[in-house]
Every structure is written in C-alpha cells, then in structure tokens.
Design an enzyme around this catalytic site. Sequence first.
Site, PDB file in Angstrom:
ATOM      1  N   SER A  72      -3.416  42.385 -22.899  1.00  0.00           N
ATOM      2  CA  SER A  72      -4.906  42.264 -22.865  1.00  0.00           C
ATOM      3  C   SER A  72      -5.469  42.421 -24.222  1.00  0.00           C
ATOM      4  CB  SER A  72      -5.439  42.699 -21.603  1.00  0.00           C
ATOM      5  OG  SER A  72      -6.610  42.274 -21.590  1.00  0.00           O
ATOM      6  N   HIS A  73      -6.246  43.557 -24.266  1.00  0.00           N
ATOM      7  CA  HIS A  73      -7.361  43.691 -25.228  1.00  0.00           C
ATOM      8  C   HIS A  73      -6.665  44.857 -26.245  1.00  0.00           C
ATOM      9  CE1 HIS A  73      -8.166  46.769 -22.072  1.00  0.00           C
ATOM     10  NE2 HIS A  73      -8.487  47.339 -23.117  1.00  0.00           N
ATOM     11  N   LYS A 129       2.194  41.985 -16.841  1.00  0.00           N
ATOM     12  CA  LYS A 129       1.370  41.883 -15.507  1.00  0.00           C
ATOM     13  C   LYS A 129       2.112  41.098 -14.599  1.00  0.00           C
ATOM     14  CE  LYS A 129      -2.659  40.438 -18.079  1.00  0.00           C
ATOM     15  NZ  LYS A 129      -3.919  40.424 -18.200  1.00  0.00           N
ATOM     16  N   ASP A 173     -10.662  37.856 -25.937  1.00  0.00           N
ATOM     17  CA  ASP A 173      -9.575  39.145 -26.168  1.00  0.00           C
ATOM     18  C   ASP A 173      -8.279  38.456 -26.323  1.00  0.00           C
ATOM     19  OD1 ASP A 173      -9.064  38.649 -23.366  1.00  0.00           O
ATOM     20  OD2 ASP A 173      -8.634  40.498 -23.048  1.00  0.00           O
ATOM     21  N   ASP A 185      -5.430  38.192 -24.429  1.00  0.00           N
ATOM     22  CA  ASP A 185      -4.989  37.069 -23.481  1.00  0.00           C
ATOM     23  C   ASP A 185      -6.066  36.191 -22.905  1.00  0.00           C
ATOM     24  OD1 ASP A 185      -6.217  39.230 -22.068  1.00  0.00           O
ATOM     25  OD2 ASP A 185      -4.720  39.136 -20.368  1.00  0.00           O
ATOM     26  N   ASP A 222      -8.905  36.798 -21.296  1.00  0.00           N
ATOM     27  CA  ASP A 222      -9.790  36.961 -19.853  1.00  0.00           C
ATOM     28  C   ASP A 222     -10.953  37.718 -20.145  1.00  0.00           C
ATOM     29  OD1 ASP A 222      -8.611  39.303 -20.429  1.00  0.00           O
ATOM     30  OD2 ASP A 222      -7.540  39.613 -18.470  1.00  0.00           O
ATOM     31  N   ARG A 223     -11.340  38.399 -21.217  1.00  0.00           N
ATOM     32  CA  ARG A 223     -12.496  38.775 -21.540  1.00  0.00           C
ATOM     33  C   ARG A 223     -13.506  38.308 -22.330  1.00  0.00           C
ATOM     34  NH1 ARG A 223     -11.873  45.327 -22.357  1.00  0.00           N
ATOM     35  NH2 ARG A 223     -10.389  45.867 -20.492  1.00  0.00           N
ATOM     36  N   THR A 283     -12.212  49.618 -10.512  1.00  0.00           N
ATOM     37  CA  THR A 283     -12.141  48.847 -11.544  1.00  0.00           C
ATOM     38  C   THR A 283     -10.942  48.027 -11.541  1.00  0.00           C
ATOM     39  OG1 THR A 283     -13.357  50.382 -13.018  1.00  0.00           O
ATOM     40  CG2 THR A 283     -11.798  49.214 -13.938  1.00  0.00           C
ATOM     41  N   GLU A 317     -17.428  42.694 -14.529  1.00  0.00           N
ATOM     42  CA  GLU A 317     -16.943  43.954 -14.734  1.00  0.00           C
ATOM     43  C   GLU A 317     -17.686  44.393 -16.137  1.00  0.00           C
ATOM     44  OE1 GLU A 317     -13.086  45.565 -13.477  1.00  0.00           O
ATOM     45  OE2 GLU A 317     -12.674  43.791 -14.381  1.00  0.00           O
ATOM     46  N   GLU A 318     -18.161  45.670 -16.374  1.00  0.00           N
ATOM     47  CA  GLU A 318     -18.702  45.845 -17.614  1.00  0.00           C
ATOM     48  C   GLU A 318     -17.772  45.753 -18.764  1.00  0.00           C
ATOM     49  OE1 GLU A 318     -17.250  48.867 -19.033  1.00  0.00           O
ATOM     50  OE2 GLU A 318     -15.772  48.843 -17.514  1.00  0.00           O
ATOM     51  N   LYS A 365     -10.018  37.260 -14.346  1.00  0.00           N
ATOM     52  CA  LYS A 365     -11.332  36.929 -15.193  1.00  0.00           C
ATOM     53  C   LYS A 365     -10.894  35.790 -16.225  1.00  0.00           C
ATOM     54  CE  LYS A 365     -10.823  41.182 -17.976  1.00  0.00           C
ATOM     55  NZ  LYS A 365      -9.706  41.985 -16.933  1.00  0.00           N
TER      56      LYS A 365
HETATM   57  C1  G16 Z   1      -8.378  45.380 -17.212  1.00  0.00           C
HETATM   58  C2  G16 Z   1      -8.680  44.934 -15.652  1.00  0.00           C
HETATM   59  C3  G16 Z   1      -9.974  44.899 -15.519  1.00  0.00           C
HETATM   60  C4  G16 Z   1     -10.655  46.291 -15.818  1.00  0.00           C
HETATM   61  C5  G16 Z   1     -10.016  46.940 -17.294  1.00  0.00           C
HETATM   62  C6  G16 Z   1     -10.473  48.132 -17.740  1.00  0.00           C
HETATM   63  O1  G16 Z   1      -8.677  44.567 -18.178  1.00  0.00           O
HETATM   64  O2  G16 Z   1      -7.922  43.617 -15.661  1.00  0.00           O
HETATM   65  O3  G16 Z   1     -10.290  44.474 -14.487  1.00  0.00           O
HETATM   66  O4  G16 Z   1     -11.878  46.378 -15.977  1.00  0.00           O
HETATM   67  O5  G16 Z   1      -8.739  46.726 -17.506  1.00  0.00           O
HETATM   68  O6  G16 Z   1      -9.579  49.076 -17.628  1.00  0.00           O
HETATM   69  P1  G16 Z   1      -9.622  50.581 -17.943  1.00  0.00           P
HETATM   70  O7  G16 Z   1     -11.095  50.989 -17.893  1.00  0.00           O
HETATM   71  O8  G16 Z   1      -8.942  51.090 -16.766  1.00  0.00           O
HETATM   72  O9  G16 Z   1      -9.080  50.884 -19.394  1.00  0.00           O
HETATM   73  P2  G16 Z   1      -7.669  43.840 -19.221  1.00  0.00           P
HETATM   74  O10 G16 Z   1      -8.605  42.699 -19.864  1.00  0.00           O
HETATM   75  O11 G16 Z   1      -7.270  44.846 -20.019  1.00  0.00           O
HETATM   76  O12 G16 Z   1      -6.719  43.067 -18.294  1.00  0.00           O
END
Ligand code: G16
Length: 539
Positions: free
Chosen positions: A112-113, A125, A276, A278, A280-281, A343, A362-363, A375
């Site tokens: 992801s990010h 995933k 981001d 992938d 989704d953000r 989360t 989500e934040e 997302k």
């Molecule tokens: C993933 C999850 C999100 C989550 C985020 C925060 O995002 O899919 O639902 O809000 O992690 O993760 P943490 O606070 O545990 O680091 P992504 O975009 O990384 O897949």
Amino acid sequence: MITTIKTTPFTDQKMGTAGLRRKSKVVTQEHYIENFVQSIFNVIDNLSEKTFLVGGDGRFYNDIAIQKIIKIAAANGVKKLLIAQNGYISTPAGSVVIRKNKLNGGLILSASHNPGGENGDFGLKYSNETGGQVPSSVTDAIYQQTLNISEYKICLGDDVDISKIGSTEYCGMQIEIIDALKDYVDMMQNIFDFNAIKQMFAKGFTMRFDAMNAVTGPYAIEIFENILGAPKCSVVNATPKPDFGGLHPDPNLVYAKELVDFMFSDKAADFGAANDGDGDRNMILGKGFFVTPNDSLAILTDNYKLIPHYKSGIYGVAKSAATSTAVARVAKEHNIGYYEVPTGWKYFVNLMDSNRITFCGEESFGTGSSHIREKDGIWAVLFWLNILAVTGKTVEEITVEHWKKYGRSYYIRFDFEGVDTSVADKLMADLETKLPTLASQVFEGFTIKEAKPFVYNDPVDNSSTKNGLVIYFADGSRIVYRLSGTGSSGATIRVYLERFSQNDILQNPLDMVSPLAKIALQVAEIPQRTGKQKADVIT
Ligand code: G16
C-alpha cells in the site's frame, strides 16, 4: 512438473492491519513467499473449483512473486487464475474484478502506502469472494499454517508471459490475462455524473492529480484526461515504478509534498488530489486548502444526493474509532445508521454486506462505499469533482460551509516511528492499566469524562475486537492511542487528537489541539519511555 519442496517455518508471517508487510530483503529470502502462499492455499477447500485474481501495485519483487504464485497455485490444483496484465492492478480495481467475475478471492501484491524498492517494503493481501480482505479468523488460521509448514508444492515450468491479454493453460491450470482498467472505469462511469464533470473541465477548470509513480497513473490518465477532458499533464508522476521513483507513496501533507507545495503556490490548480501505492488512499486539496480525510468523509456523506448512484438513498455510514466524529453529526442530521469499527477496512465488510452502511472512511486517507469492499482513491476524487461540478463552488467554500453547519472537529495525528517493539507494547499495556484512574481528572483545563480501550462487537458475526485506547473529554474532545499494524519493522505509536468547536471554525488546527497533545504525551509518558520529545510525523 509438480514437485514437493521441504521447508521450515518463518515465525514472522502474521498479517497486520492489511495483509503481510515485510522488508523486501526479508521477503526475498529462499522459501519465504512460497511458505506464505502455500499456507494460504492450505486453508482453502476444493481448490480445483476455485478461481482467484492475482495482481498488484508493481513494486519491487512483485514480478517474481507473481510467477511463484502461479506455480504454487497450479501445483495445488487451483482451477483458474485471472492475472492482471503485466501484474498491475490497483487494490480497488482488484475488488471490482473479484466481485464482477464472482471469483473466490484474490492475492493482491502491495504494501500500500509503504515505500517500495529493494530497501523498501513488500506486501501481500488476501481477499475472499466479497472482494474485501479476509477477517481475522482466517488470517489467524493462515498464521497457524505458517508456523507449522514443512513443505510446499510447486510446478517447475517456465515463467508465464503475462504481458498480453488472453487465455492459456499452465501445468493443468487455466490462466486468463485481463485488462485491469476496463471494469473499473466502467464502474466509475456508472456511479458519477461524468457529463457534469466534463462540462466543468470544458469551461477551464484545472486539476492536478499526483499518482506518486504508483499504480493509479494509468487509471487517472484514462479517467481524468482522456474521458473527462482534464488538460494533458494534469496527472503527474503517472508511470508506475518498482521503487515509486524514490517517493514514499503515502498521500498526506508530509509525503505528497510536491503536490502540496504546488497547491499552496500562485500556480495552484482549482483542485488537487493524490493516491497511494495501490490506489486505495486519497488526499484532497483545494487552492491553498487541505481537506482532512475525516472532513472529507463527512462532506461526501452530507452530499450523497448530488451523485447519480446514491441519490435515491444510502443505508448508513461507518468510520474507524480513531477517525474524528465529524461524520457522526452528518449521520444524525440525515437520520442514517452510524457505526464505529476498529482500524482496518476489513471491519467495514460485514456492515456493507448486511446493508447497514453505504459509505465508510478512516483518518488514514481512506474513503469508500459499498460499490466494492476496499477503500477507493479515484472514487473519492471523482466524488469531489462531481460535487464541485454540480455546485459550482470551490473546495474551500464547500468545506467552510460544512463547518458552519455542523461545527468543526480539529484533528491532527502524531506518529512516533521506529520505537522498540517491547517499549511500545509496555507503554500501551501500562496506559491501559492506568485508564480507569483518569476519569474526572483535569489536565490543561480539560476534564476527562471516561478513558477505556475501544472494543468492537461486530453485529453480523458477533466477533469482538479490541483496538486502541481512548480518552474522552467532557467537551467532546478525544485522544486515541494505538500501535500501527502496517509497519514492516519496529513499532509506530499513533496518537490521534480531536477537538470539537461549534462556532470557532477558522483556527489553526495544530494550535487548537496543542493542549491535547501535551496531555497525550504526559499521560502516556511518551518522551520518558521513547526518548522522543516530539512526533516524527504530524499529519
Ligand atoms: C491499511 C488498512 C486501513 C487502515 C490503515 C492504517 O491501509 O487498509 O484500513 O486504516 O492500514 O494502518 P495502521 O494505522 O495500522 O498503520 P493501507 O492503505 O495501508 O492498506
């Protein structure tokens, strides 16, 4: 061609908030991917009747891992794989493909990010037939497999050419190489008012979309430039690269600096956005103006009637506990269902499947709806463009009007990164023990109403999850503490600060939350325990 290879377990293959995320150097060890993929297949019945999607964000090692997955899937007797052309598919587009084709699930290769490249992170995933990531009961079962694995099956054939769309057979398994763009673009056209957005661009509206050298570049060029008519070069950093060109593909004020600087300069476009690694953000910006993901969720929900696909009504809305309460006020006003979950996007899936919610967010810069079970970064950007096109207002006008109506939740997140895991775990454990003693205490003029762990009882499968510690103040302010579940080494302590004001809506957010920040650091003894006087990242 099928052979069985002896192996020994790796003890670190437990999935976090969203799949398995590890340093590339860890994942490239002999047998690492093989063990993990075999462990996934070990928990799935009747593989000879099952079809899965395979693809990812194109980061370092994805190409090699995809070939390994093909060979292990074939050796385990999987019926069929749909593979994204050249291995590239965004996480939301993957969810579309799984749902549209009624697949049994998918393996999405993305961290992801998180940064990519040889010295960055790799991720994998696992989604099920919902198009969303599997629940904790399944990730726990897979983890148990990884701890006990002694062999994996693999097909010793040549690599499969995944560069051309079409069908083939490999080691007795069917393979279809698919166009990863088409279904996604079709779906977006069915949700939003593309004509209204087209007319807005035709009148000279400008945007800049930063794809951060990641997977959404081709989607963004096709949708924003080719279909909607945004000027050429509106999409920047549009070519996906294995190391994201050295960028940290996390769309926030810190890591999407190039876009933020541009949007706060004299040359700013009318609208700015980033996605981001992938896809989704998302991050949303106006001219010299930033919309927090918390406010974005609230504003999108409040404006659902402007969007063709939602105008006849929505079920409800959900947010993670760490996300601000801005959307709760909108849910109340519209008299729709409202839920708070831990989360992790996987916690929204049951709520969507049972028609309890339509929107969620989500934040951490994630917003989405029940059109899929992940997302969706481009969806959020299109939602904003649709609102702007129909109202003729600016991003800032829309947001300030929203605050005037609903009040404003000032919101900032502090991240303390690279903390020793045992220090972070002890800090959280000690803080949890201390929480009950905090009620009624006054810090910096703020009275604590209640302090307790956040516990979610899923109304659909009745599972119970504890995630994060929350301090509630009498004036509606909140402090939430949790450990990140997406890092690849060490611990990151996240501290989420929220302060509500009904009328005083145009202050500096950092100034507004600074008393809460002081309380948060003091109560959890963060400086004493971590040696950090201030956060590493403030978003
Ligand atoms: C993933 C999850 C999100 C989550 C985020 C925060 O995002 O899919 O639902 O809000 O992690 O993760 P943490 O606070 O545990 O680091 P992504 O975009 O990384 O897949």
